[in-house]
Design an enzyme around this catalytic site. Structure first.
Site, PDB file in Angstrom:
ATOM      1  N   ARG A  73      99.110  33.814 -74.572  1.00  0.00           N
ATOM      2  CA  ARG A  73      98.641  35.126 -74.083  1.00  0.00           C
ATOM      3  C   ARG A  73      99.737  35.860 -73.317  1.00  0.00           C
ATOM      4  O   ARG A  73      99.971  37.046 -73.535  1.00  0.00           O
ATOM      5  CB  ARG A  73      97.419  34.930 -73.180  1.00  0.00           C
ATOM      6  CG  ARG A  73      96.129  34.706 -73.935  1.00  0.00           C
ATOM      7  CD  ARG A  73      94.966  34.657 -72.966  1.00  0.00           C
ATOM      8  NE  ARG A  73      95.136  33.572 -72.032  1.00  0.00           N
ATOM      9  CZ  ARG A  73      94.432  32.444 -72.051  1.00  0.00           C
ATOM     10  NH1 ARG A  73      93.488  32.282 -72.935  1.00  0.00           N
ATOM     11  NH2 ARG A  73      94.660  31.494 -71.167  1.00  0.00           N
ATOM     12  N   ARG A 119     104.706  24.839 -79.792  1.00  0.00           N
ATOM     13  CA  ARG A 119     104.112  23.704 -80.516  1.00  0.00           C
ATOM     14  C   ARG A 119     103.424  24.159 -81.793  1.00  0.00           C
ATOM     15  O   ARG A 119     103.389  23.456 -82.773  1.00  0.00           O
ATOM     16  CB  ARG A 119     103.101  23.009 -79.605  1.00  0.00           C
ATOM     17  CG  ARG A 119     103.803  22.176 -78.562  1.00  0.00           C
ATOM     18  CD  ARG A 119     103.026  20.987 -78.099  1.00  0.00           C
ATOM     19  NE  ARG A 119     101.647  21.282 -77.785  1.00  0.00           N
ATOM     20  CZ  ARG A 119     100.754  20.356 -77.543  1.00  0.00           C
ATOM     21  NH1 ARG A 119     101.097  19.086 -77.601  1.00  0.00           N
ATOM     22  NH2 ARG A 119      99.516  20.667 -77.231  1.00  0.00           N
ATOM     23  N   THR A 120     102.855  25.381 -81.732  1.00  0.00           N
ATOM     24  CA  THR A 120     102.201  25.889 -82.938  1.00  0.00           C
ATOM     25  C   THR A 120     102.734  27.280 -83.269  1.00  0.00           C
ATOM     26  O   THR A 120     103.155  28.020 -82.380  1.00  0.00           O
ATOM     27  CB  THR A 120     100.665  26.000 -82.742  1.00  0.00           C
ATOM     28  OG1 THR A 120     100.435  26.713 -81.533  1.00  0.00           O
ATOM     29  CG2 THR A 120      99.997  24.647 -82.692  1.00  0.00           C
ATOM     30  N   SER A 127     106.708  30.501 -65.485  1.00  0.00           N
ATOM     31  CA  SER A 127     105.599  29.619 -65.907  1.00  0.00           C
ATOM     32  C   SER A 127     105.302  28.621 -64.791  1.00  0.00           C
ATOM     33  O   SER A 127     104.549  28.950 -63.858  1.00  0.00           O
ATOM     34  CB  SER A 127     105.940  28.933 -67.232  1.00  0.00           C
ATOM     35  OG  SER A 127     107.086  28.103 -67.123  1.00  0.00           O
ATOM     36  N   ARG A 128     105.908  27.458 -64.837  1.00  0.00           N
ATOM     37  CA  ARG A 128     105.781  26.475 -63.765  1.00  0.00           C
ATOM     38  C   ARG A 128     107.152  25.880 -63.512  1.00  0.00           C
ATOM     39  O   ARG A 128     107.926  25.636 -64.462  1.00  0.00           O
ATOM     40  CB  ARG A 128     104.807  25.357 -64.153  1.00  0.00           C
ATOM     41  CG  ARG A 128     103.345  25.739 -64.068  1.00  0.00           C
ATOM     42  CD  ARG A 128     102.886  25.946 -62.618  1.00  0.00           C
ATOM     43  NE  ARG A 128     101.471  26.241 -62.531  1.00  0.00           N
ATOM     44  CZ  ARG A 128     100.944  27.466 -62.480  1.00  0.00           C
ATOM     45  NH1 ARG A 128     101.747  28.528 -62.514  1.00  0.00           N
ATOM     46  NH2 ARG A 128      99.650  27.636 -62.362  1.00  0.00           N
ATOM     47  N   GLU A 173     108.094  23.511 -55.038  1.00  0.00           N
ATOM     48  CA  GLU A 173     107.744  24.674 -54.192  1.00  0.00           C
ATOM     49  C   GLU A 173     107.252  24.198 -52.837  1.00  0.00           C
ATOM     50  O   GLU A 173     106.546  23.190 -52.780  1.00  0.00           O
ATOM     51  CB  GLU A 173     106.667  25.507 -54.901  1.00  0.00           C
ATOM     52  CG  GLU A 173     107.229  26.151 -56.137  1.00  0.00           C
ATOM     53  CD  GLU A 173     106.251  27.056 -56.882  1.00  0.00           C
ATOM     54  OE1 GLU A 173     105.168  27.343 -56.350  1.00  0.00           O
ATOM     55  OE2 GLU A 173     106.589  27.463 -57.994  1.00  0.00           O
ATOM     56  N   HIS A 211     106.988  32.957 -56.378  1.00  0.00           N
ATOM     57  CA  HIS A 211     105.775  32.715 -57.187  1.00  0.00           C
ATOM     58  C   HIS A 211     104.770  33.874 -57.058  1.00  0.00           C
ATOM     59  O   HIS A 211     103.662  33.701 -56.533  1.00  0.00           O
ATOM     60  CB  HIS A 211     105.115  31.376 -56.804  1.00  0.00           C
ATOM     61  CG  HIS A 211     104.272  30.818 -57.912  1.00  0.00           C
ATOM     62  ND1 HIS A 211     104.094  29.472 -58.126  1.00  0.00           N
ATOM     63  CD2 HIS A 211     103.541  31.447 -58.872  1.00  0.00           C
ATOM     64  CE1 HIS A 211     103.285  29.289 -59.164  1.00  0.00           C
ATOM     65  NE2 HIS A 211     102.944  30.482 -59.640  1.00  0.00           N
ATOM     66  N   ILE A 212     105.186  35.029 -57.569  1.00  0.00           N
ATOM     67  CA  ILE A 212     104.352  36.229 -57.443  1.00  0.00           C
ATOM     68  C   ILE A 212     103.930  36.773 -58.809  1.00  0.00           C
ATOM     69  O   ILE A 212     103.554  37.945 -58.929  1.00  0.00           O
ATOM     70  CB  ILE A 212     105.080  37.346 -56.634  1.00  0.00           C
ATOM     71  CG1 ILE A 212     106.456  37.671 -57.246  1.00  0.00           C
ATOM     72  CG2 ILE A 212     105.223  36.955 -55.170  1.00  0.00           C
ATOM     73  CD1 ILE A 212     107.113  38.922 -56.679  1.00  0.00           C
ATOM     74  N   GLY A 213     103.999  35.931 -59.840  1.00  0.00           N
ATOM     75  CA  GLY A 213     103.706  36.398 -61.202  1.00  0.00           C
ATOM     76  C   GLY A 213     102.431  37.214 -61.322  1.00  0.00           C
ATOM     77  O   GLY A 213     102.397  38.257 -61.975  1.00  0.00           O
TER      78      GLY A 213
HETATM   79  C1  GLV Z   1      99.695  31.382 -61.539  1.00  0.00           C
HETATM   80  O1  GLV Z   1     100.745  30.863 -61.393  1.00  0.00           O
HETATM   81  C2  GLV Z   1      98.652  30.968 -62.434  1.00  0.00           C
HETATM   82  O2  GLV Z   1      98.760  29.920 -63.100  1.00  0.00           O
HETATM   83  O3  GLV Z   1      97.652  31.684 -62.503  1.00  0.00           O
END
Ligand code: GLV
Length: 345
Positions: free
Chosen positions: A176, A197-198, A257-258, A287, A305-307
């Site tokens: 997404r 992966r797909t 992402s992470r 973190e 970490h403000i995504g």
């Molecule tokens: C933020 O990092 C989330 O996974 O929603």
């Protein structure tokens, strides 16, 4: 006000009557009043008003005799936490990622777990683009220089960044969020490669003008590599020294992402020794601490970490978690249930 408070101070008087058998819910971090009010209509709520994570011991203590908990990604809900909170029926993350949950253990114990998909895709894609633009053009370093008073006027050779338009964007994970990042890249007339992966359905590929390639090809050919894979044992250190060495010396790595998806120590070396040109990070392996040396580098943009951090989106996320929690505790199926098997059991 003390560190913990009951939510009835925050909700209208008509909801304050204590009714017997109301489920009890812990909210582990500061969240929006609207979201709290929704839970407080149906449950007795206790909130950690301090915006700092609870230690595992504090969390376990607070979860005694609680049926529900609304968590943040900083709360680790492991097998051992679940084992020591026997009354828990539902755990609702205010995040789309749920690597802080042991979903299998929860399923074994009949505990529902939920996340907040769908409401943060555009916002996180926007932040990814902030990082692409800021890292590609050295914006943060230029801003720092300007504010320091060192700038003495325009110069042809100053702060030369990298073009973004017409370059190759490599997206790892066209889910997404990755797809929203790709959509925005069209405006920059970029060529889009993706891996994962797909493979995405043909119409998605056609729509986004995205070409599926293997990971090595993507790393070798892309000017900007952006990571949108979920964190799992398969994606831990998805980018490490070997992958960074495959990238172009002019390439920029983006991670919203992470943190553990990137071997951060290897990234520091890559940025310092010029294996790649730059990076834009929103997430970190440990973190809130960056790897040693990372924060001293000029060729990396560091966001805390403000995504998903916009008013609109964080409110939607908190409301979604509140809806999931109330549904689960009032006998309805939570809309974002991660382990539907618990219902069958
Ligand atoms: C933020 O990092 C989330 O996974 O929603």
């Amino acid at each position: 006000m003390g560190r913990f408070c009951r939510a009835d101070v925050l909700v209208p008087a008509r909801h304050q009557r204590s009714r017997p058998l109301r489920p009890k819910v812990l909210i582990t971090r500061k969240i929006f009043k609207e979201s709290i009010a929704h839970v407080a209509k149906h449950c007795d709520v206790e909130i950690n008003q301090r915006d700092t994570p609870l230690t595992p011991q504090q969390l376990i203590k607070k979860l005694q005799r609680k049926q529900g908990v609304i968590t943040a990604l900083t709360d680790v809900i492991s097998e051992s936490v679940l084992a020591r909170c026997p009354d828990l029926k539902i755990v609702c993350n205010i995040a789309v990622g749920f690597n802080n949950f042991d979903v299998k253990a929860a399923t074994r114990r009949g505990v529902m777990m939920t996340n907040t998909p769908g409401v943060l895709d555009d916002t996180t894609a926007d932040l990814t683009w902030c990082l692409i633009l800021a890292a590609g053009r050295g914006l943060i370093d230029a801003d720092r220089y300007f504010r320091s008073g060192k700038w003495k006027g325009w110069g042809l050779m100053q702060f030369l960044g990298h073009d973004i338009h017409h370059k190759i964007l490599g997206i790892c994970g066209l889910g997404r969020i990755g797809a929203r990042v790709a959509k925005r890249a069209k405006g920059f007339e970029m060529r889009i490669l993706y891996t994962g992966r797909t493979r995405a359905p043909q119409e998605v590929e056609r729509d986004l003008d995205a070409t599926f390639v293997d990971k090595q090809t993507l790393l070798r050919e892309s000017d900007f590599v952006t990571l949108h894979v979920p964190l799992s044992p398969f994606t831990t250190h998805y980018i490490s020294a070997a992958e960074l060495k495959l990238m172009k010396p002019t390439a920029v790595l983006i991670n919203a992402s992470r943190g553990p998806v990137v071997d951060e120590k290897a990234l520091v070396k890559a940025l310092r020794d010029g294996w790649i040109a730059g990076a834009g990070l929103d997430v970190y392996e440990h973190e809130p601490r960056p790897a040693p040396g990372l924060a001293r580098l000029k060729n990396v943009v560091l966001a805390p970490h403000i995504g998903s951090a916009t008013m609109e989106t964080r409110l939607k996320m908190a409301n979604k978690a509140a809806e999931n929690c109330v549904a689960g505790l009032t006998g309805r199926r939570p809309p974002n249930l991660l382990n539907p098997e618990v219902l069958k059991a």
